[in-house]
Write an enzyme that holds these catalytic residues in place. Sequence first.
Site, mmCIF file in Angstrom:
data_model
loop_
_atom_site.group_PDB
_atom_site.id
_atom_site.type_symbol
_atom_site.label_atom_id
_atom_site.label_comp_id
_atom_site.label_asym_id
_atom_site.label_seq_id
_atom_site.Cartn_x
_atom_site.Cartn_y
_atom_site.Cartn_z
ATOM 1 N N CYS B 90 0.887 -1.162 0.000
ATOM 2 C CA CYS B 90 0.000 0.000 0.000
ATOM 3 C C CYS B 90 0.924 1.211 0.000
ATOM 4 O O CYS B 90 1.668 1.420 0.963
ATOM 5 C CB CYS B 90 -0.889 0.016 1.239
ATOM 6 S SG CYS B 90 -1.824 1.570 1.448
ATOM 7 N N CYS B 204 -0.525 3.566 -6.540
ATOM 8 C CA CYS B 204 -1.523 3.099 -5.572
ATOM 9 C C CYS B 204 -1.843 1.681 -5.997
ATOM 10 O O CYS B 204 -2.062 1.432 -7.191
ATOM 11 C CB CYS B 204 -2.782 3.965 -5.617
ATOM 12 S SG CYS B 204 -4.177 3.179 -4.751
#
Lengths: 253, 253
Positions: B90, B204
Site C-alpha cells: 500500500c 496506488c
Amino acid sequence: MSELRADQRAVIGVLGGMGPAATADFYAKIVQATPAQRDQDHPRTLIWSDPSIPDRTGALIGSGPHPGPQLAAGARMLERSGAAVIAVPCNTAHAFLPEIRAAVQVPVLDMVLETRDRVLEMLAPGGRAGLLATHGTIRARLYEQAFAQRGEPLLAPSGEQQERVMEAIRQVKGDPESAAAAQTLCSAVADLAERGAGVVIAGCTEIPVALAGAVGLAVPVVDSTEVLAQAVVRWALSHSGREQDEETERWSA
Amino acid sequence: MSELRADQRAVIGVLGGMGPAATADFYAKIVQATPAQRDQDHPRTLIWSDPSIPDRTGALIGSGPHPGPQLAAGARMLERSGAAVIAVPCNTAHAFLPEIRAAVQVPVLDMVLETRDRVLEMLAPGGRAGLLATHGTIRARLYEQAFAQRGEPLLAPSGEQQERVMEAIRQVKGDPESAAAAQTLCSAVADLAERGAGVVIAGCTEIPVALAGAVGLAVPVVDSTEVLAQAVVRWALSHSGREQDEETERWSA
C-alpha cells in the site's frame, strides 16, 4: 448478511501454499465473495502460504514424506496468531484433515464436503458428477467416499486420462498460465461429459487456475476453490471475533 | 538466483489488506516473480490482510483516525510469527513507514524508493515521470520527495483530474473490475503523457488491479505492486531463514 462490524468479525485463517498460485487464487476469491464497498467491510485474513509442505500426492501414493506434522504446525500457528476458523485450499491435503483438526481448537472447514454439497444442488435428478483431481485425492477416495455417504456415484477419468490430468496439474505448478495444461483439462472435462457427467468437479485447486478464462467447457465445472472461499466468508461474516480482538490487543502489548 | 533450498529461505511477511484485492494481486505477483517448477521452490509467505486498518488517506488529509498503531501491531505479529522481512503493498501506508519500522527488528522494504529506482532506470535522459496516487500519497509528498532526492521532477494530475483519480481508486475498492475506474485511470495516464510524462507510476496498489488487461496505454505504466513483489522475492531468495526455522520449531512445540 450480518450486523457485525468488520472489526468485530472472526479472523479467517488460510493454511495454504499448496500450491502458492492456488492460494493467491483462493484469497482473490475470498475478496470476491465478500459483499463490500470499502476496505473496512472485508474480514481480516491471516494466510500462511507454506509451499515447503511435502507433496501430498507423493505421501498418499507411498513415495514421499508425510505432510501431516507440518500441516498441523501451520494450523497451530494460525490459531495462535488469532485465526477463528481455518480453510485449507488444497483438496489433496484433506486426506490429512483429521490430523489438522486434532491440532487446533478452532473449526477447520471441509472443502470436499462443501464442494459435494454444491454439486448435489446442481445435479439434475439421476445425474452424475465427474471428478478431476490429483492421484492423491483419488487414491485417498476423498470425493468417492463423500459422494457414497449420499448414495451418489462419481465418475473419474480412466487410468490413462488420469495420468494426463495429474501431468497437467504439475504443469500448472510450474506455469500457472500453461496452455497445454488448460487444453488437457478441457479434454478431460469433455471425456467425463461424454461418459455421462452432468457436472464436473475441479477437485484440485490448480485446476481453476489453469481453466481461468476457458470457454466452451462441455458441462458446468464446479470450482472447489470458489466453493471453499464462499463457505469461509459466510462463516466469518456470521461469527464474532471478540477473542481474536483480545489476541490483537496482545500483539500490541 | 540462490543456492538456498526453499525451506532454508527467509519467510516473507506481508502487511496487507489495504485494500484486500490489492493484497491478492500482490501475492499473485510474488508467485509470478519466483522462478519455480514445483511448490517447494517458492518462499514461505505469511500474509496479514487487515482491511480494518483505518483509511490512510483519511488520516493524512486530517479527517480520520491514525492507522499507525494498527500497522505497527500487524508488523509485530508478522515478526513474532516468523517473518524475516516485511513488505507493505500500500503506497499510502508508506507515510507511516517510520512507525512500522520502529515496531520491528526485521527489515521493512520501501515500495516508494523501489518504484522510483525502477522508473529512473526506464526514463530517457531528460524524461519526466508522472504519478497516479491517492490524495494521501500526494499530500504526504512520498513520491515527490523520493524523486527530489535524485534531483528529478515529478508530474501529478491537476486538482480536478486528481479528484477523478481518487474517485476511481475508491470505485476499485468496491468493484475491482470497475470499467468506469479503468477508463478514468487510462485518461489520467493519457493526460500525464500529453503534459510530457515518459513513464507513469501506478502509485496506488488499486490502480494495477483496475488496469489489469488494459491495452493501448499512452506511455509505459510502472506497477508499484509488481516492483515490490520482485524486490521482496529477491530478498527472500538470497537470505537464509534459519531463525525462522527455529520459529517454526517453536510452533510445533
